[in-house]
Scaffold this motif. Structure first.
Motif, PDB file in Angstrom:
ATOM      1  N   LYS A 417       0.824  -1.204   0.000  1.00 22.30           N
ATOM      2  CA  LYS A 417       0.000   0.000   0.000  1.00 22.30           C
ATOM      3  C   LYS A 417       0.865   1.264   0.000  1.00 22.30           C
ATOM      4  N   ARG A 418       1.966   1.228   0.740  1.00 25.38           N
ATOM      5  CA  ARG A 418       2.863   2.395   0.749  1.00 25.38           C
ATOM      6  C   ARG A 418       3.480   2.603  -0.637  1.00 25.38           C
ATOM      7  N   LEU A 419       3.861   1.497  -1.289  1.00 26.25           N
ATOM      8  CA  LEU A 419       4.414   1.601  -2.629  1.00 26.25           C
ATOM      9  C   LEU A 419       3.369   2.100  -3.615  1.00 26.25           C
ATOM     10  N   ALA A 420       2.112   1.699  -3.416  1.00 21.51           N
ATOM     11  CA  ALA A 420       1.031   2.213  -4.268  1.00 21.51           C
ATOM     12  C   ALA A 420       0.899   3.724  -4.096  1.00 21.51           C
ATOM     13  N   GLU A 421       1.047   4.201  -2.858  1.00 26.07           N
ATOM     14  CA  GLU A 421       1.019   5.645  -2.615  1.00 26.07           C
ATOM     15  C   GLU A 421       2.163   6.344  -3.356  1.00 26.07           C
ATOM     16  N   MET A 422       3.356   5.740  -3.286  1.00 30.42           N
ATOM     17  CA  MET A 422       4.509   6.333  -3.968  1.00 30.42           C
ATOM     18  C   MET A 422       4.275   6.416  -5.471  1.00 30.42           C
ATOM     19  N   ILE A 423       3.668   5.378  -6.033  1.00 28.28           N
ATOM     20  CA  ILE A 423       3.418   5.343  -7.465  1.00 28.28           C
ATOM     21  C   ILE A 423       2.510   6.492  -7.886  1.00 28.28           C
ATOM     22  N   ILE A 424       1.404   6.671  -7.179  1.00 28.56           N
ATOM     23  CA  ILE A 424       0.465   7.723  -7.600  1.00 28.56           C
ATOM     24  C   ILE A 424       1.032   9.121  -7.301  1.00 28.56           C
ATOM     25  N   GLN A 425       1.873   9.235  -6.250  1.00 27.24           N
ATOM     26  CA  GLN A 425       2.491  10.536  -5.984  1.00 27.24           C
ATOM     27  C   GLN A 425       3.482  10.906  -7.087  1.00 27.24           C
ATOM     28  N   GLN A 426       4.203   9.896  -7.573  1.00 29.38           N
ATOM     29  CA  GLN A 426       5.143  10.159  -8.653  1.00 29.38           C
ATOM     30  C   GLN A 426       4.408  10.463  -9.957  1.00 29.38           C
ATOM     31  N   LEU A 427       3.351   9.704 -10.246  1.00 31.32           N
ATOM     32  CA  LEU A 427       2.572   9.944 -11.458  1.00 31.32           C
ATOM     33  C   LEU A 427       1.908  11.310 -11.423  1.00 31.32           C
ATOM     34  N   ASP A 428       1.586  11.802 -10.243  1.00 30.16           N
ATOM     35  CA  ASP A 428       0.980  13.132 -10.135  1.00 30.16           C
ATOM     36  C   ASP A 428       1.931  14.205 -10.682  1.00 30.16           C
ATOM     37  N   LYS A 429       3.235  13.973 -10.533  1.00 30.79           N
ATOM     38  CA  LYS A 429       4.217  14.930 -11.042  1.00 30.79           C
ATOM     39  C   LYS A 429       4.349  14.856 -12.559  1.00 30.79           C
ATOM     40  N   GLU A 430       4.092  13.675 -13.107  1.00 26.98           N
ATOM     41  CA  GLU A 430       4.336  13.434 -14.522  1.00 26.98           C
ATOM     42  C   GLU A 430       3.084  13.592 -15.385  1.00 26.98           C
ATOM     43  N   SER A 431       1.905  13.716 -14.750  1.00 29.59           N
ATOM     44  CA  SER A 431       0.644  13.651 -15.490  1.00 29.59           C
ATOM     45  C   SER A 431      -0.212  14.885 -15.240  1.00 29.59           C
ATOM     46  N   GLU A 432      -1.157  15.114 -16.144  1.00 24.49           N
ATOM     47  CA  GLU A 432      -2.154  16.159 -15.953  1.00 24.49           C
ATOM     48  C   GLU A 432      -3.227  15.728 -14.959  1.00 24.49           C
ATOM     49  N   THR A 433      -3.350  14.424 -14.756  1.00 24.63           N
ATOM     50  CA  THR A 433      -4.323  13.894 -13.797  1.00 24.63           C
ATOM     51  C   THR A 433      -3.877  14.216 -12.378  1.00 24.63           C
ATOM     52  N   ARG A 434      -4.820  14.607 -11.545  1.00 30.79           N
ATOM     53  CA  ARG A 434      -4.509  14.873 -10.137  1.00 30.79           C
ATOM     54  C   ARG A 434      -4.662  13.583  -9.341  1.00 30.79           C
ATOM     55  N   PHE A 435      -3.572  13.053  -8.849  1.00 33.71           N
ATOM     56  CA  PHE A 435      -3.564  11.808  -8.088  1.00 33.71           C
ATOM     57  C   PHE A 435      -3.459  12.119  -6.596  1.00 33.71           C
ATOM     58  N   VAL A 436      -4.328  11.490  -5.803  1.00 35.05           N
ATOM     59  CA  VAL A 436      -4.277  11.639  -4.344  1.00 35.05           C
ATOM     60  C   VAL A 436      -4.527  10.275  -3.703  1.00 35.05           C
ATOM     61  N   ALA A 437      -4.148  10.158  -2.445  1.00 34.14           N
ATOM     62  CA  ALA A 437      -4.418   8.935  -1.669  1.00 34.14           C
ATOM     63  C   ALA A 437      -5.193   9.307  -0.423  1.00 34.14           C
ATOM     64  N   VAL A 438      -6.014   8.378   0.035  1.00 38.52           N
ATOM     65  CA  VAL A 438      -6.783   8.562   1.267  1.00 38.52           C
ATOM     66  C   VAL A 438      -6.422   7.417   2.209  1.00 38.52           C
ATOM     67  N   ARG A 439      -6.011   7.770   3.397  1.00 38.55           N
ATOM     68  CA  ARG A 439      -5.511   6.771   4.349  1.00 38.55           C
ATOM     69  C   ARG A 439      -6.420   6.743   5.579  1.00 38.55           C
ATOM     70  N   PHE A 440      -6.927   5.572   5.913  1.00 41.45           N
ATOM     71  CA  PHE A 440      -7.723   5.450   7.147  1.00 41.45           C
ATOM     72  C   PHE A 440      -7.499   4.090   7.771  1.00 41.45           C
ATOM     73  N   GLY A 441      -8.052   3.925   8.956  1.00 42.91           N
ATOM     74  CA  GLY A 441      -7.833   2.701   9.727  1.00 42.91           C
ATOM     75  C   GLY A 441      -8.824   1.614   9.402  1.00 42.91           C
ATOM     76  N   ASN A 442      -9.072   0.769  10.390  1.00 40.02           N
ATOM     77  CA  ASN A 442      -9.958  -0.367  10.203  1.00 40.02           C
ATOM     78  C   ASN A 442     -11.400   0.095  10.019  1.00 40.02           C
ATOM     79  N   VAL A 443     -12.110  -0.600   9.148  1.00 40.67           N
ATOM     80  CA  VAL A 443     -13.489  -0.228   8.826  1.00 40.67           C
ATOM     81  C   VAL A 443     -14.438  -1.240   9.455  1.00 40.67           C
TER      82      VAL A 443
END
Length: 612
Positions: A417-443
């Protein structure tokens, strides 16, 4: 008794009371008045009788349910009697050029006393004799305000109610020892355990509709010290609109005991980016994904695209949304796997969504410890496939659903999951698409979560298994998690990691104890067994590590984490060591590392740990 019979009986009773009252007034004053003769008495009686029935009809005295009589009914009686006496006084003045004030005054007093007494005596008889014939549970009402008053009155006036209020509690010092509808405010919430024992209480009803979750939690802690069952009165707005009755008490839910008020939405900002748009949700058949679909549908998007690999779950949410939306929103079910890169690019290209909510993931910690290669394929490469497809299709916003386990990960699931966050954060720099992550605990209540497991264990007679007495977790409800994801889409500027302020963490053992009590059992009956910490589990979870903490909230109860960025060559070099799903096969090297689970975990923790 039929309506006609009831009307006839009340009219006959009132006629007798009217005649009796004026004749008693005449006989009491007869020695002192000479002019008040038989003719005067007859005219006055007829006038009073006719006018009383007219005003009784006007104020609907014969249509009222007198078993629920209160001040409003008493006021109606006073108005009808007063006006009928005034009419009689006018008739006397016209007919005899005089008003016999003393006779009419005595008549007025007797009239109110006897008519009011006849009506209210039925309520008293019903409440104190008929209602008590039935065996009822003794109830303690928490709250002596408007809610508590409504509950007490409702329970006292309904013979078919299962409870009989015997005492109230309220933390307002000014209300102590006061009586509400004859029921005494016997103490404060801290006195609940003593009062339950003293008054032999079977049932506790929390009757404060405005309570916050933290306050419910405080009250429930006192209630949990007793053997009484606990329920909560419904919301006042539900009572007013007629959806429920005051006496339709609901069970206390686990989410009521989180000690944190639910997150509310900024409706305008969400409607601005969701209304009339095309929304794509992956994992749409899952707990979070399906709830996102339900909530986003209220903002009237043009299309909702349901992506998932589970045929039955997609069918269920597709059917539910079609019934809910009635054709106002186009619902498109897509059976597909996010690991299928070609399929994801085709879906994005065909439908070109405006917003993507990425909820598909492998999230079960122990299972992913045993199947790390599947966690890598789904959580890392699946996210990469979907994110790159979204970027290529010109998606406006992409929201990744992450986890608190991505903070200082000690397990495969958290590391992926942390690596998935890194991927979208990096793609946010390279793309016109706005990439964000939402982090929460147990549901609470989601598939694979602890609540359904505990409920099954309780139904089976126990014991409830808890890993460790000190194990704590942050908890939120499925609707809250979905709201946070939707709100993050409105707040997204690109590259953020949104984190919900989830209040204080909850001990799993306390959650288990509360659930046992809420299920109507004692801890001794069900039992709790400690099974030991499972592979990859932390004793305490974190939502942000010390380097990520940002003190300001961008929205009530929502923070933005300051997660450090990784150099792109470091990230992609590491990703390149993992299998590329587009090749439809796993590299020999990955299989070897995957089988040596500790090696894969060590490698992933090392890379992700450098960047957190």
């Amino acid at each position: 008794m039929t309506y006609q019979k009831r009307l006839s009986c009340l009219a006959a009773l009132d006629s007798a009371i009217v005649l009796f009252s004026i004749y008693i007034g005449y006989f009491l004053l007869h020695p002192y008045i000479d002019i008040y003769n038989a003719g005067t008495l007859a005219v006055s009686s007829i006038s009073l009788l006719i006018s009383h029935h007219l005003f009784a009809a006007l104020y609907r005295l014969y249509q009222k349910a007198w078993e629920y009589a209160s001040v409003h009914e008493l006021i109606a009686i006073v108005k009808a009697v007063t006006l009928s006496v005034l009419v009689t006084a006018i008739v006397q003045l016209v007919a005899f050029q005089d008003i016999y004030v003393r006779v009419l005054l005595i008549t007025w007093m007797l009239h109110i006393l006897l008519i009011g007494g006849s009506r209210f005596s039925w309520r008293l008889y019903r409440n104190h004799f008929i209602a008590r014939d039935k065996e009822k549970k003794r109830a303690l009402i928490v709250g002596a305000g408007s809610g508590g008053s409504m509950v007490v009155r409702q329970l006292l006036s309904h013979t078919d109610a299962d409870f009989r209020p015997v005492a109230l509690v309220d933390d307002d010092h000014n209300k102590q020892r006061l009586q509400i509808h004859g029921i005494t405010v016997a103490g404060q919430t801290a006195d609940i355990p003593r009062l339950v024992k003293q008054w032999k209480i079977d049932h506790i009803i929390i009757a404060i509709p405005s309570l916050k979750r933290s306050e419910i939690q405080h009250i429930y802690k006192q209630c949990a010290k007793t053997s009484a069952k606990v329920q909560i009165m419904p919301l006042i707005e539900d009572v007013i609109t007629g959806r429920v009755s005051v006496s339709q008490f609901r069970e206390v839910q686990v989410e009521d005991l989180l000690g944190r008020d639910p997150v509310e939405l900024n409706i305008e900002s969400i409607a601005e980016y969701a209304a009339g748009r095309t929304i794509l949700v992956t994992g749409a058949g899952g707990s979070i994904g399906s709830e996102i679909c339900r909530q986003i549908s209220t903002f009237q998007p043009r299309k909702i695209i349901l992506v998932g690999h589970g045929e039955n779950s997609i069918y269920q949410i597709d059917l539910e949304l079609r019934n809910r939306c009635k054709g106002s929103i186009e619902i498109i079910p897509i059976i597909g796997d996010i690991q299928d890169r070609e399929r994801m690019f085709h879906v994005m290209e065909e439908y070109r969504p405006d917003v993507v909510y990425h909820a598909a993931a492998h999230k079960h910690v122990p299972l992913m410890e045993h199947n790390p290669q599947e966690a890598v394929k789904n959580n890392i490469f699946g996210t990469k496939n979907l994110a790159e497809a979204a970027s290529a299709a010109g998606v406006n916003k992409f929201v990744l659903i992450s986890s608190d386990k991505a903070v200082n990960p000690t397990n495969v699931m958290g590391a992926t999951k942390r690596l998935a966050e890194m991927i979208i954060q990096q793609l946010d720099k390279e793309s016109e698409t706005r990439f964000v992550a939402v982090r929460f605990g147990n549901v609470l209540g989601s598939r694979g979560s602890v609540i359904p497991l505990f409920k099954k264990q309780i139904q089976a007679g126990g014991p409830v298994t808890v890993t460790h007495p000190d194990m704590t977790r942050y908890f939120m409800t499925i609707p809250e998690a979905s709201r946070l994801v939707i709100q993050a889409g409105a707040l997204a500027k690109g590259g953020e990691i949104f984190v919900l302020d989830m209040g204080e963490p909850v001990k799993i053992v306390d959650l288990a104890k509360n659930l046992i009590k809420l299920s109507g059992f004692s801890i001794e009956e069900v039992g709790i067994k400690f099974s030991g910490i499972r592979p990859g589990e932390k004793m305490y979870e974190e939502l942000l590590n010390k380097n990520e903490i940002h003190p300001n909230q961008v929205f009530p109860k929502i923070h933005v984490g300051k997660a450090a960025q990784v150099e792109p060559e470091v990230l992609w070099e590491f990703i390149d060591t993992l299998p590329s799903k587009s090749n439809r096969m796993l590299k020999k090297e990955l299989i070897e590392i995957a089988n040596a689970k500790d090696g894969l975990q060590r490698l992933m923790k090392e890379v992700s740990g450098l960047l957190i």
